[in-house]
Motif scaffolding. Structure first.
Motif, PDB file in Angstrom:
ATOM      1  N   ARG A  84       0.818  -1.216   0.000  1.00 38.52           N
ATOM      2  CA  ARG A  84       0.000   0.000   0.000  1.00 38.52           C
ATOM      3  C   ARG A  84       0.857   1.274   0.000  1.00 38.52           C
ATOM      4  NH1 ARG A  84      -5.231   1.253   0.711  1.00 38.52           N
ATOM      5  NH2 ARG A  84      -5.794   3.093   1.916  1.00 38.52           N
ATOM      6  N   GLY A  85       1.945   1.256   0.705  1.00 36.14           N
ATOM      7  CA  GLY A  85       2.825   2.429   0.776  1.00 36.14           C
ATOM      8  C   GLY A  85       3.412   2.780  -0.587  1.00 36.14           C
ATOM      9  N   ALA A  86       3.795   1.762  -1.355  1.00 29.83           N
ATOM     10  CA  ALA A  86       4.359   2.001  -2.690  1.00 29.83           C
ATOM     11  C   ALA A  86       3.301   2.593  -3.618  1.00 29.83           C
ATOM     12  CB  ALA A  86       4.924   0.708  -3.274  1.00 29.83           C
ATOM     13  N   TRP A  87       2.074   2.075  -3.527  1.00 30.85           N
ATOM     14  CA  TRP A  87       0.995   2.621  -4.362  1.00 30.85           C
ATOM     15  C   TRP A  87       0.733   4.086  -4.016  1.00 30.85           C
ATOM     16  CZ3 TRP A  87      -0.743   0.801  -8.722  1.00 30.85           C
ATOM     17  CH2 TRP A  87      -0.632  -0.566  -8.998  1.00 30.85           C
ATOM     18  N   GLU A  88       0.752   4.404  -2.720  1.00 33.07           N
ATOM     19  CA  GLU A  88       0.525   5.792  -2.305  1.00 33.07           C
ATOM     20  C   GLU A  88       1.639   6.707  -2.811  1.00 33.07           C
ATOM     21  OE1 GLU A  88       0.044   5.696   1.937  1.00 33.07           O
ATOM     22  OE2 GLU A  88      -1.932   4.762   1.807  1.00 33.07           O
ATOM     23  N   ARG A  89       2.902   6.232  -2.755  1.00 30.32           N
ATOM     24  CA  ARG A  89       4.018   7.047  -3.252  1.00 30.32           C
ATOM     25  C   ARG A  89       3.902   7.287  -4.757  1.00 30.32           C
ATOM     26  NH1 ARG A  89       6.709   3.723   0.315  1.00 30.32           N
ATOM     27  NH2 ARG A  89       7.498   2.394  -1.351  1.00 30.32           N
ATOM     28  N   ILE A  90       3.526   6.250  -5.504  1.00 31.86           N
ATOM     29  CA  ILE A  90       3.385   6.417  -6.957  1.00 31.86           C
ATOM     30  C   ILE A  90       2.249   7.384  -7.272  1.00 31.86           C
ATOM     31  CG2 ILE A  90       2.662   5.235  -9.069  1.00 31.86           C
ATOM     32  CD1 ILE A  90       4.410   2.926  -8.244  1.00 31.86           C
ATOM     33  N   ASN A  91       1.114   7.211  -6.602  1.00 30.54           N
ATOM     34  CA  ASN A  91      -0.014   8.122  -6.832  1.00 30.54           C
ATOM     35  C   ASN A  91       0.373   9.559  -6.493  1.00 30.54           C
ATOM     36  OD1 ASN A  91      -1.758   6.212  -7.799  1.00 30.54           O
ATOM     37  ND2 ASN A  91      -2.788   5.886  -5.852  1.00 30.54           N
ATOM     38  N   LYS A  92       1.117   9.746  -5.418  1.00 32.01           N
ATOM     39  CA  LYS A  92       1.544  11.089  -5.021  1.00 32.01           C
ATOM     40  C   LYS A  92       2.491  11.680  -6.066  1.00 32.01           C
ATOM     41  CE  LYS A  92       1.655  14.430  -2.083  1.00 32.01           C
ATOM     42  NZ  LYS A  92       0.536  15.342  -2.064  1.00 32.01           N
ATOM     43  N   ALA A  93       3.396  10.857  -6.598  1.00 33.54           N
ATOM     44  CA  ALA A  93       4.336  11.341  -7.622  1.00 33.54           C
ATOM     45  C   ALA A  93       3.589  11.752  -8.887  1.00 33.54           C
ATOM     46  CB  ALA A  93       5.370  10.262  -7.934  1.00 33.54           C
ATOM     47  N   VAL A 121      -5.938   8.985 -11.219  1.00 36.36           N
ATOM     48  CA  VAL A 121      -5.117   8.903 -10.004  1.00 36.36           C
ATOM     49  C   VAL A 121      -6.001   8.928  -8.771  1.00 36.36           C
ATOM     50  CG1 VAL A 121      -3.422  10.164  -8.605  1.00 36.36           C
ATOM     51  CG2 VAL A 121      -3.052   9.878 -11.043  1.00 36.36           C
ATOM     52  N   TYR A 122      -6.965   9.861  -8.756  1.00 35.10           N
ATOM     53  CA  TYR A 122      -7.848   9.951  -7.591  1.00 35.10           C
ATOM     54  C   TYR A 122      -8.722   8.704  -7.451  1.00 35.10           C
ATOM     55  CZ  TYR A 122      -6.423  14.818  -7.138  1.00 35.10           C
ATOM     56  OH  TYR A 122      -5.697  15.971  -6.972  1.00 35.10           O
ATOM     57  N   GLN A 123      -9.144   8.135  -8.560  1.00 30.94           N
ATOM     58  CA  GLN A 123      -9.928   6.903  -8.472  1.00 30.94           C
ATOM     59  C   GLN A 123      -9.082   5.789  -7.877  1.00 30.94           C
ATOM     60  OE1 GLN A 123     -10.803   4.845 -12.105  1.00 30.94           O
ATOM     61  NE2 GLN A 123     -12.589   3.812 -11.231  1.00 30.94           N
ATOM     62  N   ARG A 124      -7.847   5.661  -8.332  1.00 29.61           N
ATOM     63  CA  ARG A 124      -6.970   4.605  -7.828  1.00 29.61           C
ATOM     64  C   ARG A 124      -6.661   4.812  -6.348  1.00 29.61           C
ATOM     65  NH1 ARG A 124      -1.647   3.032 -11.215  1.00 29.61           N
ATOM     66  NH2 ARG A 124      -0.631   4.732 -10.092  1.00 29.61           N
ATOM     67  N   ALA A 125      -6.640   6.080  -5.912  1.00 33.03           N
ATOM     68  CA  ALA A 125      -6.386   6.379  -4.502  1.00 33.03           C
ATOM     69  C   ALA A 125      -7.652   6.245  -3.659  1.00 33.03           C
ATOM     70  CB  ALA A 125      -5.823   7.782  -4.355  1.00 33.03           C
TER      71      ALA A 125
END
Length: 167
Positions: A84-93, A121-125
Motif C-alpha cells: 500500500r505504501g508504494a501505491w501511495e508514493r506512486i499516486n503522489k508522484a 489517479v484519484y480513483q486509484r487512490a
C-alpha cells in the motif's frame, strides 16, 4: 535646380517642381506607412475565429515532459498489489507532476489529458468525488477531446448507486 541621376539623365527641377517632388515623396511615404500599419493590425475576420496568444514553447515542452513522466509512473510502475505504501508514493508522484502542469501552465495544449489522468489517479487512490470532478471538467471544458468518452464511461462506472430506502 539641375540634377543628374546615376543613369545619366538630366532632370531640371525648378522651385515649384522641387516642392511638388518633395510633397509627392512625403505623400508616398505616408501611404506606405499607413498600408504597413493596416496589414500589421488587420483583424482576423469572422471566419478565422478569435485571436489567441501563442503558447510559450518552453512551458509547452516542460509540461509535455511532466505529462510523459506522470504517464510512465501511472501506467508502467506497478508495485506489488499488497504494498500500500508504494501505491501511495506512486499516486503522489503522478499527482504532483500533473498538478505542477495545472499550476504553472494552465493553457497547456493537452490539459484534457491532464485532467483525465488526475481523475484516474484519484480513483486509484479511492477519492471518487475528486476523480468525478476532474472527469466532469474534461467533459465540460473540452467537449471535442478524445478523452470525453472515456471520462463519461468512468463517471458512469463510479456513479453512486441509488440508496435503497426501507419500506
Amino acid at each position: 535646380m539641375n540634377t543628374t541621376p546615376s543613369n545619366g539623365l538630366r532632370i531640371d527641377l525648378g522651385r515649384a517642381g522641387l516642392r511638388q517632388g518633395l510633397l509627392l515623396l512625403a505623400l508616398a511615404g505616408g501611404l506606405l506607412s499607413f498600408a504597413e500599419a493596416s496589414v500589421r493590425h488587420a483583424p482576423q475576420g469572422p471566419g478565422r475565429g478569435p485571436i489567441t496568444a501563442p503558447r510559450d514553447p518552453e512551458l509547452e515542452k516542460q509540461s509535455q515532459r511532466n505529462l510523459e513522466v506522470a504517464k510512465f509512473y501511472f501506467y508502467k510502475r506497478k508495485p506489488e498489489k499488497n504494498d500500500r505504501g508504494a501505491w501511495e508514493r506512486i499516486n503522489k508522484a503522478v499527482e504532483s507532476r500533473l498538478m505542477e502542469i495545472v499550476d504553472t501552465h494552465p493553457d497547456f495544449g493537452r490539459m484534457d489529458e491532464v485532467f483525465f489522468m488526475l481523475g484516474e489517479v484519484y480513483q486509484r487512490a479511492g477519492d471518487l468525488p475528486a476523480a468525478r470532478e476532474n472527469w466532469t471538467r474534461v467533459t465540460q471544458s473540452y467537449p471535442d477531446s478524445p478523452f470525453v468518452e472515456r471520462a463519461r464511461k468512468r463517471m458512469n462506472e463510479t456513479a453512486p448507486s441509488p440508496s435503497k430506502e426501507p419500506k
